[in-house]
Design a protein around this motif. Structure first.
Motif, mmCIF file in Angstrom:
data_model
loop_
_atom_site.group_PDB
_atom_site.id
_atom_site.type_symbol
_atom_site.label_atom_id
_atom_site.label_comp_id
_atom_site.label_asym_id
_atom_site.label_seq_id
_atom_site.Cartn_x
_atom_site.Cartn_y
_atom_site.Cartn_z
ATOM 1 N N ILE A 68 6.743 -7.093 82.593
ATOM 2 C CA ILE A 68 7.602 -7.576 81.521
ATOM 3 C C ILE A 68 7.861 -6.475 80.507
ATOM 4 C CG2 ILE A 68 7.770 -9.301 79.672
ATOM 5 C CD1 ILE A 68 8.087 -10.307 82.552
ATOM 6 N N MET A 69 7.006 -5.441 80.477
ATOM 7 C CA MET A 69 7.259 -4.332 79.567
ATOM 8 C C MET A 69 8.586 -3.656 79.893
ATOM 9 S SD MET A 69 3.426 -2.752 79.099
ATOM 10 C CE MET A 69 2.076 -3.809 78.542
ATOM 11 N N ALA A 70 9.076 -3.873 81.109
ATOM 12 C CA ALA A 70 10.382 -3.312 81.477
ATOM 13 C C ALA A 70 11.518 -4.003 80.741
ATOM 14 C CB ALA A 70 10.596 -3.426 82.983
ATOM 15 N N ILE A 71 11.188 -5.090 80.003
ATOM 16 C CA ILE A 71 12.237 -5.748 79.211
ATOM 17 C C ILE A 71 12.770 -4.802 78.149
ATOM 18 C CG2 ILE A 71 10.798 -6.753 77.386
ATOM 19 C CD1 ILE A 71 12.413 -9.313 77.694
ATOM 20 N N ALA A 72 11.987 -3.771 77.826
ATOM 21 C CA ALA A 72 12.439 -2.776 76.853
ATOM 22 C C ALA A 72 13.702 -2.059 77.325
ATOM 23 C CB ALA A 72 11.330 -1.760 76.597
ATOM 24 N N TYR A 73 13.956 -2.075 78.637
ATOM 25 C CA TYR A 73 15.146 -1.405 79.193
ATOM 26 C C TYR A 73 16.282 -2.389 79.452
ATOM 27 C CZ TYR A 73 11.879 2.421 80.206
ATOM 28 O OH TYR A 73 10.952 3.428 80.109
ATOM 29 N N ASP A 74 16.093 -3.662 79.089
ATOM 30 C CA ASP A 74 17.055 -4.681 79.494
ATOM 31 C C ASP A 74 18.386 -4.532 78.757
ATOM 32 O OD1 ASP A 74 17.986 -6.856 80.899
ATOM 33 O OD2 ASP A 74 17.183 -8.328 79.492
ATOM 34 N N ASN A 75 19.446 -5.010 79.421
ATOM 35 C CA ASN A 75 20.759 -5.077 78.783
ATOM 36 C C ASN A 75 20.786 -6.324 77.894
ATOM 37 O OD1 ASN A 75 21.672 -2.825 80.303
ATOM 38 N ND2 ASN A 75 22.072 -4.173 82.038
ATOM 39 N N THR A 76 21.089 -6.131 76.633
ATOM 40 C CA THR A 76 21.046 -7.242 75.679
ATOM 41 C C THR A 76 22.297 -7.221 74.820
ATOM 42 O OG1 THR A 76 18.655 -6.897 75.563
ATOM 43 C CG2 THR A 76 19.619 -8.387 73.953
ATOM 44 N N GLU A 77 22.853 -8.400 74.581
ATOM 45 C CA GLU A 77 24.028 -8.472 73.726
ATOM 46 C C GLU A 77 23.630 -8.215 72.276
ATOM 47 O OE1 GLU A 77 25.678 -12.358 74.109
ATOM 48 O OE2 GLU A 77 23.723 -13.322 74.204
ATOM 49 N N VAL A 78 24.558 -7.656 71.488
ATOM 50 C CA VAL A 78 24.304 -7.329 70.087
ATOM 51 C C VAL A 78 24.765 -8.492 69.217
ATOM 52 C CG1 VAL A 78 24.789 -5.735 68.194
ATOM 53 C CG2 VAL A 78 24.587 -4.875 70.537
ATOM 54 N N ALA A 79 23.850 -9.043 68.421
ATOM 55 C CA ALA A 79 24.197 -10.142 67.529
ATOM 56 C C ALA A 79 25.203 -9.657 66.482
ATOM 57 C CB ALA A 79 22.947 -10.686 66.847
ATOM 58 N N PRO A 80 26.227 -10.463 66.167
ATOM 59 C CA PRO A 80 27.252 -10.020 65.212
ATOM 60 C C PRO A 80 26.778 -10.033 63.769
ATOM 61 C CG PRO A 80 27.701 -12.253 65.946
ATOM 62 C CD PRO A 80 26.548 -11.773 66.761
ATOM 63 N N GLN A 81 25.706 -10.791 63.473
ATOM 64 C CA GLN A 81 25.197 -10.919 62.114
ATOM 65 C C GLN A 81 23.692 -10.620 62.109
ATOM 66 O OE1 GLN A 81 27.084 -11.666 59.213
ATOM 67 N NE2 GLN A 81 28.768 -11.236 60.638
ATOM 68 N N PRO A 82 23.119 -10.375 60.922
ATOM 69 C CA PRO A 82 21.671 -10.118 60.854
ATOM 70 C C PRO A 82 20.868 -11.256 61.496
ATOM 71 C CG PRO A 82 22.693 -9.609 58.752
ATOM 72 C CD PRO A 82 23.750 -10.252 59.587
ATOM 73 N N ILE A 83 19.842 -10.895 62.224
ATOM 74 C CA ILE A 83 19.002 -11.889 62.891
ATOM 75 C C ILE A 83 17.557 -11.694 62.459
ATOM 76 C CG2 ILE A 83 20.417 -12.396 64.910
ATOM 77 C CD1 ILE A 83 19.009 -10.208 66.411
ATOM 78 N N ARG A 84 16.863 -12.814 62.300
ATOM 79 C CA ARG A 84 15.485 -12.776 61.830
ATOM 80 C C ARG A 84 14.624 -13.694 62.693
ATOM 81 N NH1 ARG A 84 15.700 -13.194 55.256
ATOM 82 N NH2 ARG A 84 17.559 -11.923 54.890
ATOM 83 N N TRP A 85 13.328 -13.593 62.439
ATOM 84 C CA TRP A 85 12.400 -14.494 63.092
ATOM 85 C C TRP A 85 12.542 -15.894 62.491
ATOM 86 C CZ3 TRP A 85 10.010 -13.607 67.448
ATOM 87 C CH2 TRP A 85 9.744 -12.288 67.827
ATOM 88 N N LYS A 86 12.943 -16.834 63.316
ATOM 89 C CA LYS A 86 12.959 -18.250 62.924
ATOM 90 C C LYS A 86 11.909 -18.929 63.789
ATOM 91 C CE LYS A 86 17.893 -18.161 61.777
ATOM 92 N NZ LYS A 86 19.238 -18.727 62.092
#
Length: 858
Positions: free
Chosen positions: A684-702
């Protein structure tokens, strides 16, 4: 007054009050010293004992506390407990895996803590090592640390001011205090002015009396703020909350299981043995290992480390990994002006003409009244504005008088190409206008021009010439000077706004300059002069609500000091904002350390770099937007991993408990759980290389949302696993089914559950890595797919060949694979419904909101 604020006003030092404001004669009298004699050696020693050394004192943490620090905290305690239980039971393979992860996490934390002291160390290095002091009537070179209030010291070109001084004699000094106050030009000093510790003398030579030393200096207050600054990483907070959630669930389940086993062994069977106690302890071990996200800190760190590597290729060096994750939620960026938003190069605008009709003539006369070898910023700007600098070679400078803060102008005697001798002068427009003896209408015109330029944030420089040995002067014109915005600043600010990040300008320059720069950059013109808005005795850690609200509304701040920058960041954080702060000087260090993502810009001092979490090596702010995008990708990866890990942990814990309570069957052995930890977390450490969409607004821990989504997915993962377990028991109770599915023993059923959790867990990550349908872009990266399928194949081979687990037939393995593949689609439907409910996006929720709004008349 709060001690951290008693800096340039040594009211807290031996009863000496307002030495930075009182007349020089009163200051000398209060300090009981004569400017031409200084202190005696005995007086200096007595005062050194009274006031302490002129140095920054750092509170050192003990070696034992430093070493044990990384081994404390909820996750560390649970890992240690699991390791101890493993050792007690003699399960050394389990112990080795768990203890290895504990050491890895501790090493990361220890490394981060060592870096935290860099800022104060850099500040210490900025202090002067020696000083020239007048002791017993003689000038002596003494260690700067031995200076005391009342010492008379001499400062000259190239010297670092060794303490806070009031200048008592000498003609003139130009002191670069930009690193302390943020002013873009060296400050001109005369008798009576204050010189700050840590600033650098650029011109002149003067003598001053020490009014504050050590932590009571302007510089010392900055160091105190740095030492006390620092915000807790939201990633750390999230890990603690997740760990606490899983620990609570594990403890509750363990208590249920212990109670059930004790009741069964003592009440029902009436057959209690010490072996039963060891069996219960063994089960608690299994539950502990299953419940602790031992690899979570490592996954977080590796993911952010790879993000740091990506940012380094864009000329941004990360010195604090957690800041990358913080940047994802930043909604306010406090940026310094000079050199970051502007070019930090004085530039001439079109001259305003008076007696002259040629703009180049005005500039040329101003250049002749300059001295290029002095490398003065204003002289350099004037000479640089000439269209043909070679024309200066036809003139010869016979005599030159440099700028002084009393006369406020330079003057040069120059021989022209035709053999005439003229005088040229440049300086403050009012002084040059008086020199030219203008009539009232022309004087009013000059005053109005200066006011108009000042309103736009321009500096004004008057230029005059005399052809009769100074008897009469002609005002040739006024040179407007400004520090222009960088070419990329406005585009960077606009892009940041589209990402939901509001930029606020913070500068030590005057309000008019700040307002005009902000207007040109599109930041807004609501600029607060901080020195006037903040009470002098305000505790920067406790900003009053009305001032905090004003800070939130403001577009920027002018005339700021270190405690103001720190207070601005702290107040915004207290009002719920995540704040990034840029800076380059010592004065920025406290705010940089306090900010959620302190950013040292190109050319920053060592103190600023030491306090910052992100260091830019290219000029300007353009890389900030890249950092925001990368941070939001990283946050998406960590968020998806967190949901996955909590759901999978709940799956394992509840499967073990339910099967034990309802079926009196242990579905997983201890070695299986250890292997699950390796097979599920290592790739799962390979998730660091994953393709991820960029959130359009600031995101925080909810955390409520994260735990709600992960709990729902965990619940249905339990349904998936327990459902297969029930199917397995049904097969074992039916001979035809046993032959068809090739499943014959309970040991083989344990292998089935092991394989299902490995495959189902990896397939679950496909669900959690995006809020969209898992088969839509962005698709999983090649490294992630390779890591997941490599471990899937390894788990299949382990079951097919009986490595560490009971052997399964290929037929059984095929049925387990088919079962988990079907659940990938079912879990995605459940995920989509859960997100819609969590984000209030379902149709019935929309109808309910419309109904409520209609009733309220909205």
């Amino acid at each position: 007054m709060n001690e951290s604020n008693a800096v340039s006003n040594p009211a807290s030092v031996g009863g000496l009050v307002d030495l930075d404001k009182r007349p020089v004669a009163e200051v000398l009298a209060a300090l009981d010293v004569k400017a031409d004699a200084g202190l005696s050696n005995a007086e200096a020693e007595q005062r050194l004992a009274q006031y302490g050394p002129n140095a920054l004192v750092e509170q050192q943490k003990g070696l034992l506390a430093t070493l044990l620090g990384p081994f404390t905290g909820p996750i560390a305690y649970m890992i240690e407990a699991a390791a101890l239980v493993s050792a007690f039971l003699g399960r050394w393979n389990d112990f080795a895996v768990i203890f290895g992860l504990l050491l890895f996490n501790a090493a990361l934390e220890f490394w981060q803590e060592r870096k935290a002291s860099n800022a104060l160390a850099a500040l210490k290095n900025s202090l002067a090592p020696e000083a020239t002091a007048l002791r017993a009537g003689q000038w002596q070179t003494v260690p700067a640390s031995t200076l005391v209030p009342g010492d008379i010291v001499k400062i000259r070109l190239g010297v670092i001011v060794p303490a806070d001084l009031r200048l008592v004699s000498g003609d003139y000094a130009a002191i670069d205090q930009a690193a302390l106050t943020g002013e873009s030009l060296p400050a001109s000093k005369k008798v009576g002015d204050e010189a700050y510790s840590g600033s650098v003398v650029k011109e002149g030579e003067m003598e001053g009396v020490v009014i504050a030393t050590g932590s009571n200096t302007f510089f010392g207050r900055t160091a105190q703020l740095v030492a006390g600054a620092g915000s807790v990483s939201h990633a750390q907070t999230a890990m603690f909350q997740i760990a606490n959630f899983l620990i609570v669930v594990a403890v509750v389940l363990a208590l249920i299981m212990v109670g059930f086993d004790v009741w069964r062994d003592i009440v029902v069977q009436d057959d209690w043995k010490w072996e039963d106690a060891l069996n219960i302890l063994q089960f608690v071990l299994i539950l502990l290992v299953a419940s602790i996200p031992v690899a979570m800190p490592a996954v977080f760190s590796i993911t952010m480390a790879l993000g740091a590597l990506a940012l380094s290729k864009q000329k941004a060096i990360v010195s604090k990994l957690s800041a990358i994750e913080e940047m994802a939620g930043v909604d306010i960026l406090c940026s310094d002006k000079t050199g970051t938003l502007t070019k930090n190069v004085l530039t001439l605008a079109e001259p305003i003409l008076f007696a002259s009709t040629d703009p180049q003539e005005v500039i040329r006369s101003g250049a002749l009244a300059s001295k290029i070898e002095d490398r003065d910023a204003i002289d350099t700007a004037v000479i640089g504005a000439l269209q043909d600098q070679a024309v200066l070679s036809a003139y010869k400078q016979i005599n030159y008088k440099p700028f002084d803060p009393v006369g406020k102008r330079t003057q040069a005697e120059v021989s022209t190409p035709d053999g005439k001798t003229i005088l040229v002068s440049k300086g403050a427009p009012q002084v040059i206008a008086a020199l030219a003896n203008l009539d009232d209408p022309d004087a009013a015109k000059v005053k109005q021009a200066v006011e108009d330029l000042g309103a736009k944030g321009y500096r004004a420089l008057g230029v005059a010439r005399s052809e009769d040995d100074g008897k009469t002067w002609s005002l040739l014109g006024i040179l407007p000077m400004f520090d222009p915005p960088r070419d990329d600043s406005k585009a960077t600010i606009d892009e940041a706004a589209r990402k939901g990040v509001r930029v606020k300008m913070v500068t030590g320059d005057d309000t008019a300059i700040a307002r005009e720069t902000a207007r040109q950059l599109g930041l807004g013109t609501h600029i607060i002069p901080a020195a006037e808005a903040f009470p002098k005795d305000m505790d920067p850690n406790k900003v009053p609500p009305d001032i905090a609200e004003a800070i939130e509304r403001a577009d920027g701040f002018a005339r700021v000091f270190p405690e103001h920058k720190y207070a601005i960041v702290k107040a915004l954080q207290d009002r719920g904002h995540l704040v990034a702060m840029t800076g380059d000087g010592v004065n920025d260090a406290p705010a940089l350390k306090q900010a959620d993502c302190g950013t040292a810009v190109s050319g920053a001092t060592d103190a600023a770099r030491g306090a910052a979490a992100l260091i830019l090596t290219a000029p300007g702010l353009s890389v900030i937007n890249s950092a925001v995008d990368e941070a939001r990708r990283i946050f998406g990866r960590i968020n998806s991993y967190t949901i996955y890990r909590v759901a999978l942990t709940m799956d394992i814990m509840f499967l073990v408990v339910l099967s034990t309570l309802l079926l009196d069957f242990t579905p997983l052995t201890a070695i299986m759980i250890v292997m699950l930890a390796v097979l599920d977390d290592a790739p799962i450490m390979a998730i660091a290389y994953d393709n991820t969409e960029v959130a359009p607004q600031p995101i925080r821990w909810k955390m409520r949302r994260v735990l709600a989504v992960s709990s729902v997915l965990g619940l249905f993962s339990v349904v998936q696993s327990f459902g297969l377990l029930l199917i397995g028991f049904t097969i074992l109770n039916s001979a035809p089914d046993q032959a068809f599915f090739q499943l014959f023993t309970q040991a083989e059923l344990q292998s089935v559950m092991f394989l299902q959790i490995v495959l189902g867990g990896h397939f679950l990550l496909y669900n959690t890595r995006t809020a969209r349908w898992f088969f839509l872009p962005p698709f999983p990266s090649l490294p992630l797919n390779a890591a997941l399928w490599a471990t899937n194949i390894l788990a299949i081979l382990m079951c097919a060949y009986g490595w560490l687990v009971p052997k399964l037939s290929w037929t059984t393995i095929g049925w387990v694979l088919a079962y988990t593949l079907v659940w990938v689609f079912l879990m995605d439907v459940i995920k989509r419904i859960t997100y819609a409910l969590a984000d209030h996006k379902t149709e019935w929720q929309a109808k309910h909101r419309r109904a409520v709004n209609q009733q309220l008349g909205a």
